[in-house]
Design an enzyme around this catalytic site. Structure first.
Site, short mmCIF file in Angstrom:
data_model
loop_
_atom_site.label_atom_id
_atom_site.label_comp_id
_atom_site.label_asym_id
_atom_site.label_seq_id
_atom_site.Cartn_x
_atom_site.Cartn_y
_atom_site.Cartn_z
N GLY A 108 0.77 -1.25 0.00
CA GLY A 108 0.00 0.00 0.00
C GLY A 108 0.79 1.28 0.00
CG ASP B 264 5.09 -1.06 0.55
OD1 ASP B 264 6.22 -1.40 0.16
OD2 ASP B 264 4.23 -0.59 -0.23
CG HIS C 209 0.52 -1.95 -13.46
ND1 HIS C 209 0.27 -0.69 -13.97
CD2 HIS C 209 1.20 -1.75 -12.29
CE1 HIS C 209 0.76 0.23 -13.15
NE2 HIS C 209 1.32 -0.39 -12.14
#
Length: 458
Positions: free
Chosen positions: A277, A299, A350
């Site tokens: 995040g 994270d 992605h």
């Protein structure tokens, strides 16, 4: 054939004219004028906010697509192809102008502008070369050449303003982007290692080496981008890159997170895990409107330190009530939270190939309860061809409009950003932007089923 060609031109022109009528109608009703290209961008101007009006947004998209297609239709294909191959000049010049703080100097000079000799002086760069750089940009409607060799900001160039006095920027070059919106950092990164990595695309396709990306070929390294970025000599580039995350926020509204998944349906005390995040600025925005949710921001260690500071500054009440936790966690390893109601992956997947994406999904699936939901926030790439229904439309919310003929159904240049990013993801990270069908296939391999799609407005 001639009549068909002329008909196409007229239809494109009509799309543009109708869109102009719609925009003028909205602005006339509000008794405002459309912001001028020649004036610097002012985010506080109510006329700028009006550009977010759905009617204006739709009309703008049609104008962008139709104008580009109209030009492509009538221009010499040789000239169009050659200009496309030269587009990297714009990127290189834009970065050069940003790196030597041209925008801030022109902001201080005002609308009368500044001679290239004075612009070049603080950075000790060649004023003739700078003139040529700024003139190329002005030719593409970035900056204005007020009189020969005298330049001023316009609406496009001014968005790179870092909001600091130029003197401060030159005195503290390593801190140029600190405390800024991050948008200038985004543009500089795009025209720096991103552009260099993409420049190696053909080389890596035609002469591939195992595991080598365009980035690796450009920088002569076998390291991943992330490892390379953390080299001691790349401290400035690393700072700039992490500010890029903030810069991307300028491309979309944080309010969009409230217009898809219905957070208010979750019972009080539900656990939202913000996987990878960053600072958790999106989960913070969710918590502000849904204070009963328990948030876990995950994270890597350095980022989690920043996340704690960000929440302390922007939503201290959630920290004081112990409704937010900060956890050092690599999403390539097993997920430790076993009672999550929602796992959220925002602009994470992605960056990764299907193989890595499936592993990330599997770790979350192994930790999930039967009722756990997975929320993936990412772009959905669509074809540039008109295709018949594929069955994907049966998924609630997945249907999306197509541009009116004779425009490309995906709005062409008007929606080009996701296609740029798709190629970039491959060259820098080995990642990919996915179509809806592609998402469904990878979700299935990772143990998840796609049940709902949300398309925010705009």
């Amino acid at each position: 054939m001639r009549s068909i060609g002329i008909s196409t031109l007229r239809r494109l022109a009509n799309i543009i004219n109708e869109a102009i009528d719609e925009i003028e109608g909205v602005y006339a009703a509000a008794d405002m004028s459309l912001p001028s290209l020649e004036a610097p961008f002012d985010p506080a101007d109510p006329a700028e906010a009006l550009l977010q009006n759905p009617i204006v947004e739709g009309a703008t998209l049609n104008i962008m697509a139709a104008a580009a297609q109209l030009s492509a239709t009538v221009a010499s294909p040789v000239v169009s192809a050659f200009n496309a191959s030269q587009a990297f000049h714009i990127s290189a010049c834009f970065r050069a102008a940003s790196e030597i703080n041209v925008v801030e100097m022109l902001r201080e000079a005002g609308p009368a502008g500044l001679h290239a000799k004075k612009i070049a002086a603080p950075s000790k760069t060649d004023p003739l070369l700078l003139t040529r750089i700024l003139r190329l940009l002005a030719t593409h409607n970035i900056f204005r050449e007020v009189t020969p060799n005298v330049f001023a900001n316009n609406r496009i160039s001014s968005v790179l303003d870092k909001g600091k006095p130029s003197k401060v920027l030159f005195e503290n070059p390593d801190e140029r982007h600190t405390g800024t919106s991050g948008f200038a950092a985004l543009v500089e990164c795009s025209a720096d290692h991103n552009m260099k990595g993409v420049a190696m695309l053909a080389d890596t396709m035609l002469h591939p080496e195992e595991g080598e990306l365009g980035f690796n070929r450009a920088y002569g390294t076998t390291e991943s981008f992330w490892d390379w970025l953390h080299r001691p000599e790349n401290v400035y580039k690393m700072r700039r890159f992490y500010l890029v995350i903030w810069g991307t926020a300028a491309l979309e509204s944080t309010d969009a997170i409230h217009k898809g998944f219905n957070w208010s349906d979750l019972p009080a005390g539900s656990v939202l895990v913000d996987v990878g995040g960053g600072t958790g600025h999106i989960s913070l925005a969710i918590a502000q409107k849904n204070p009963g949710l328990r948030i876990v921001v995950q994270d890597l260690e350095d980022t989690i330190k920043d996340s704690k500071m960000y929440w302390k500054e922007n939503l201290p009440s959630h920290i004081e009530s112990q409704m937010v936790d900060f956890q050092v966690q690599d999403f390539h390893t097993p997920q430790p939270i076993l009672n999550a109601d929602v796992f959220m992956l925002r602009y994470i997947v992605h960056n990764w190939s299907d193989e890595h994406f499936v592993k990330i999904l599997r770790h979350l699936r192994d930790a999930a309860q039967p009722t756990t939901k997975l929320l993936v926030i990412d772009k959905i790439l669509v074809s540039a061809a008109r295709v018949p229904d594929s069955g994907e439309e049966a998924i609630p919310g997945s249907a999306r409009p197509s541009a009116p003929a004779p425009l490309l159904p995906n709005w062409g240049v008007g929606k080009a950003e996701v296609y740029y990013v798709d190629v970039l993801m491959h060259c820098i990270f080995g990642g990919v932007e996915r179509t809806l069908k592609h998402f469904m296939e990878v979700f299935a391999k990772g143990g998840w089923k796609l049940v709902q799609v949300h398309h925010p407005e705009g």
